[in-house]
Structures are given as C-alpha cells and as structure tokens.
Design an enzyme around this catalytic site. Sequence first.
Site, short mmCIF file in Angstrom:
data_model
loop_
_atom_site.label_atom_id
_atom_site.label_comp_id
_atom_site.label_asym_id
_atom_site.label_seq_id
_atom_site.Cartn_x
_atom_site.Cartn_y
_atom_site.Cartn_z
CE LYS A 174 -1.55 2.98 2.89
NZ LYS A 174 -1.67 4.19 2.05
N GLY A 227 7.36 5.60 7.95
CA GLY A 227 6.47 6.75 8.02
C GLY A 227 6.58 7.43 9.37
CB SER A 228 4.35 9.77 11.08
OG SER A 228 3.22 9.01 11.44
N GLY A 232 3.54 4.68 13.30
CA GLY A 232 4.38 3.53 13.64
C GLY A 232 3.98 2.92 14.98
CD GLU A 249 14.14 1.93 9.17
OE1 GLU A 249 14.51 2.96 9.79
OE2 GLU A 249 14.77 0.86 9.20
CB CYS A 283 13.95 9.45 7.51
SG CYS A 283 12.48 8.81 6.82
CD GLU A 384 10.91 13.19 11.32
OE1 GLU A 384 9.86 12.58 11.60
OE2 GLU A 384 11.83 12.71 10.65
#
Length: 495
Positions: A174, A227-228, A232, A249, A283, A384
């Site tokens: 996806k 992703g975020s 996650g 990640e 990232c 971040e």
Amino acid sequence: MADMFKNYINGIWKESASGETFERRNPANGELVATYTKGTAADVNEAVDAANTAFKSWRLYPAPKRGEVLFKAARLLEDRKEDLAREMTEEMGKVLDETRGDVQEAIDMTYYMAGEGRRMFGDTVQSEMKNKFQMSVRKPLGVVGLITPWNFPMAIPSWKMMPALIAGNTVVIKPASFVPRSTIRLVEILEEAGIPAGVVNIVLGTGGEVGDALMQHPDVPVISFTGSTETGKTISLAAAAHNKRLTLEMGGKNAVIVNDDANLDLAAESILWGAFGTTGQRCTATSRVIVHKSVQQELVNRLVKGAQSLKIGNGLEAGIQVGPQVSEGQRATTVKYVEIGKREGAELVIGGNIATGDGLDNGWFHEPTIFNNVSRDMRIAQEEIFGPVVSLIPFEDLDDAFSIVNGVQYGLSAAIFTQNVNNAFRAMQDIYTGILYINAGTTGAEIHLPFGGTKATGNGHREAGTAALDFYTEWQAIYVDYSGKLQRAQIDPVN
Ligand code: UN1
C-alpha cells in the site's frame, strides 16, 4: 483528462469494488496529476488470498531464477529512468535531480537483490558427532504487507519489495496516497519482467482503511512500515496483538557537528544540501547543526549566503533546487514550527515564511529557514519537522557536542566535520545512531549497507544490505545424521 490508476491483484489491474476514487494534485501548481481507485478491506482480502496462493509456488521457484526477473526489472527501470523521475517530480514535488536519484536507488536495490538470488548464503558447520552434516538455510515467511511513505515514492518500496521477493515471499503493498503512481510503475515493470500473477499485489487507498486491513489480516505474518512515529506506534500495537514480525522506520532529528577543525566550506555546502534538499522532507535530513562557538559566525555567514542563493520553484524547471512541500498540511507543520522557534527565543537568521511570488502561489512552497543560537532542549531542537528548517546549536567541548547529538529521542543519522582523525574516531565511538558520516552530510545512504536508526527511530531492524534479508527470512537449522544409529547430542561420546 488525467490517467485513472487501479489496484493490481492476482495479475489483473482492477478497480476497487468501492467504486470510489481519489485524486492527486501537483504540489507545485495544483494541477491534477492522476486519479486512483480507492481500495477497501475487501480488496486487501482478495490481494492477500492471491498472494497466499502464489506463495506456494514462488517460494519453490529457484532464487537465481527469481533474481533473473529482478535483473530484467532493473534494466527496465534503467531504460525508463528519466520518464519515471519526471512523473515523480510532478506527483511528489522534489526536484528532478533528486527524483532521478530516487529511481536510481530503486535500480541499485533491484540489481543488488537480483544478485542475492545467487548468494542467499547460510552456514555449514561441523557436527559434534561423526557422520552428521549440518547447515542453516534461509526460508521465506509468506505474505508480507508493505506500507510506504511519500518522500521516496520508488526507492523505499524497492527497499522492501526486492529483498522480500528474492527471498521467496509474496507481497501486498500500500503506497502513500500522495504518491501511488511511482509504486504502480514499479509493479508494472515487475509484471513486464515476468513476475507471476499474485506474487506482487498493490492496493491503493488510505492508511486507515487499506493499511489497517493489511495490519489486521491473519494471513499477513510480516509488516514493514516507513512513516511517521505516530502511525508507527499504532502499527506496533496492532502487530503485537497479532504476533506479526514488524520493521518500523520512523522519525529522525539528525545532527551535523561542525568542529573548530572542520573544512567550513565543505560543511556549509553539505548542511545546505542535507537541510534543504528534498525540501527537508527526508528521514535523514539535517535538522540540527551543532557548531563550535569559535566558528559559529563564519558558518552562519556561509549558510545564510548559500540559503539566499537557493532557487525555489517547480522541480521540473531547470536550475530549481528546492521544490514545494508535499502538501498543504506538511507546509502548515513547517509554519507551526517556525512560530514555535520564534516563541522559544531562537534567532531567525533567514527564511521563516511561506514562499510567494512568481509561479509559487499555487504550490506548497516554504523558504529555506535557519535558526541560530538554539538551545538543545527547545522543541525545534527536539522534534522532527520534516520541512526546510535547520537549527544551529553552539558548543565548546566535543564531548558535549556528542551528548547533544544523542540527546533526542531519535537515532537515525549524524555527521561530523573535522579534519582531525582522533576526533573522527571519537565520534564513531560515542555517537549512537544507525548511520554516521565523517566529513559528509546526513543524507545519501547507499543501498548495500544497513539503513535504519536507534531508539525511537525504529524497532531494532534494518533495511537494505543483507540486513534486509534477515528481516524477510527465517533461519532453518538442518541436521542430517547419516550414521544410521541414535547419536545423542551433548550426551554420547564420539565413537
Ligand atoms: C528517507 O528519507 O526515508 O540516505 C530515506 C538518504 C536516502 C534515503 C532516505 N538514500 O537520504
């Protein structure tokens, strides 16, 4: 009329039964790029069933032959690199040089994993007994569910798909709903290269619906997510409930140390690239610069001069260095953090505004932004941002600089600029991140080394390199006793 893209399930491109669609507009100018079928849990179920059936034969298809499919795909990617890059810039926004790099990273990964088809090494070791042979072999896991982000629309899907496939797994992917097209192209190319029906499936749609269905599915024992941090964490809980194997990640708050013995021109150039390349949406982006007080002003001067000269605009146009952010929401996050930085008392030395003017008003542009004299605990030094904002934090003692680098929840990438070999080795010893650069900025990881981070960046796994194979395979230890008699390990003497 923009193209309408579909799901790919069991070797067939088909619309979702939902009959619904979603669209994507170019973040540089608001023009319609493509329309996509909007997948549902029912599409995920169908894709997982197809992948489960295909697994029965794909796992037995010899790995070197699986590699041949990947080699062919890599060649097709190479042939079409330029078109794929242009399409990606149109949809994601980053400049053409960088989308070329993104496609190149997918090419590299596909060739690399194709080669692994002829390696996939295990161990053979001597037994404690006579007439006994033993070895370890890698086994695939089954259907893997892949959930990928928008900032590397082809590279990151390739990091996950290629090792999964070469190891004999089948895939349901996806892609992020901002950028499905590049992943669709990757799947089309695999199809053209001869991947059998059901081995790779793609379902388009939202994380809430398609991603969630993949996460909850009992026949998907493996999930890989980039992703975020927030998403996650949700995935982590769902995976734990279903006892799934999971790679995460997530965020980074990457720092560059500029020591008093650094080559300042090189450091400045690398910081500008690391902070404002991909409009800060990596990232691995440089988000903090930890600079020795004695060279702080000189570095600031160079950075301001460099940032002033950066050309902002549509990434398809020649000479543009900084594209738009991916979406209105992403730019709003940048705006929010600029406000936070100002309120915290950081010194804004350049940028800080939405970028407007000729050709910029219909896109999600933001000026490259530099804060000086930031303190290590400010939110802009801890959280971040994922936008074109960098914070300079002064230091006097190198050990203190290392503790500032390590003093955030994340641990993806870090860098040090120093011309003193002892300082470089001290950095290697004391910086606790998954990736470390000496005299280079925080971005630019190559695909044959492990990629990932410590602490809240991940969950201990690594992508890329042979580490990726460790994630997508299970070890089987095999003992072959050809003595014809009972030999009890740890009990019987050698006879
Ligand atoms: C990411 O930002 O999620 O090292 C990936 C780099 C790239 C990959 C970045 N090769 O910056």
